[in-house]
Design an enzyme around this catalytic site. Structure first.
Site, PDB file in Angstrom:
ATOM      1  N   LEU A  83      -7.694   1.596   3.438  1.00 16.48           N
ATOM      2  CA  LEU A  83      -6.978   3.058   2.876  1.00 16.48           C
ATOM      3  C   LEU A  83      -6.754   3.209   1.502  1.00 16.48           C
ATOM      4  O   LEU A  83      -6.580   4.235   1.033  1.00 16.48           O
ATOM      5  CB  LEU A  83      -5.703   3.174   3.727  1.00 16.48           C
ATOM      6  CG  LEU A  83      -5.941   3.385   5.334  1.00 16.48           C
ATOM      7  CD1 LEU A  83      -4.496   3.484   6.148  1.00 16.48           C
ATOM      8  CD2 LEU A  83      -6.890   4.655   5.428  1.00 16.48           C
ATOM      9  N   GLU A  86      -4.799  -7.467   6.310  1.00 17.86           N
ATOM     10  CA  GLU A  86      -3.477  -6.892   5.730  1.00 17.86           C
ATOM     11  C   GLU A  86      -2.696  -8.111   5.131  1.00 17.86           C
ATOM     12  O   GLU A  86      -1.911  -7.988   4.141  1.00 17.86           O
ATOM     13  CB  GLU A  86      -2.536  -6.388   6.956  1.00 17.86           C
ATOM     14  CG  GLU A  86      -3.113  -5.272   7.711  1.00 17.86           C
ATOM     15  CD  GLU A  86      -3.710  -4.229   6.832  1.00 17.86           C
ATOM     16  OE1 GLU A  86      -3.156  -3.865   5.773  1.00 17.86           O
ATOM     17  OE2 GLU A  86      -4.636  -3.617   6.980  1.00 17.86           O
ATOM     18  N   GLN A 133       0.935  -1.088  -0.088  1.00 18.66           N
ATOM     19  CA  GLN A 133      -0.090  -0.012  -0.097  1.00 18.66           C
ATOM     20  C   GLN A 133       0.827   1.274   0.134  1.00 18.66           C
ATOM     21  O   GLN A 133       0.392   2.285  -0.245  1.00 18.66           O
ATOM     22  CB  GLN A 133      -1.027   0.095   1.189  1.00 18.66           C
ATOM     23  CG  GLN A 133      -2.095  -1.002   1.191  1.00 18.66           C
ATOM     24  CD  GLN A 133      -2.972  -0.897   2.288  1.00 18.66           C
ATOM     25  OE1 GLN A 133      -2.665  -1.467   3.495  1.00 18.66           O
ATOM     26  NE2 GLN A 133      -4.215  -0.258   2.064  1.00 18.66           N
TER      27      GLN A 133
HETATM   28 CO    CO Z   1      -6.540  -2.638   2.827  1.00 20.00          CO
END
Ligand code: CO
Length: 167
Positions: free
Chosen positions: A89, A131, A51
């Site tokens: 996110l 995650e 990410q």
């Molecule tokens: Co995520």
């Protein structure tokens, strides 16, 4: 520490499988520090290395029980199931229901390469599963069984502070 740019779901890098971390060096420490800072700044409960554009197996999670750093994490046992709303996110406008194990045992290394093993449940287990999926190039929007309108969960969000924050 420095903030890093969070990669959006439209970018290919989030669809790639991450490589094992082999060097437990200063660079890894800086990456983990930056990931934690970036996660907190974005008011998230978890962040995976891809990410922030790094295809390595490292994640940070904080569901309100302190910062957890997992390097080369693996779920070695899971039990039960839970269904709940997730966000990410990298997917700022998406919320959806995902079924996850209710309890997991996760094996990983810390930033120095030391082996760790943890038993996690409920929301903590959900956040870690989310995650770990990132490390395989999988997003929650791929496996959500129902997407929800953010306005509809707004009330619930306020009631259950912290439980709807982005990962
Ligand atoms: Co995520």
């Amino acid at each position: 520490m420095a903030l890093r740019k969070i990669v959006n779901k439209s970018e290919d890098i989030l669809r790639k499988k991450c490589k094992l971390v082999v060097n437990f060096d200063e660079k890894l420490g800086i990456l983990l520090d930056d990931m934690a800072e970036t996660m907190y700044k974005a008011n998230g409960v978890g962040l995976a290395a891809p990410q922030v554009g790094i295809l390595r197996r490292a994640v940070v999670v904080d569901v309100g029980e302190g910062l957890l750093e997992l390097v080369n994490p693996e779920i070695i046992k899971s039990k039960g199931s839970q269904r709940g709303v997730e966000g990410c996110l990298s997917c700022p406008d998406d919320w959806g229901y995902v079924v996850r194990p209710n309890e997991i045992i996760v094996k990983a290394q810390d930033r120095t390469g030391k082996d760790i093993q943890l038993k996690l449940k409920e929301f903590f287990a959900r956040a870690v599963c989310h995650e770990l999926d990132h490390l395989e190039g999988q997003l929650f929007i791929d496996i959500a069984d129902e997407m929800v309108d953010p306005d509809e969960i707004e009330n619930e969000k306020q009631d259950r502070k912290g439980k709807r924050r982005k990962r």
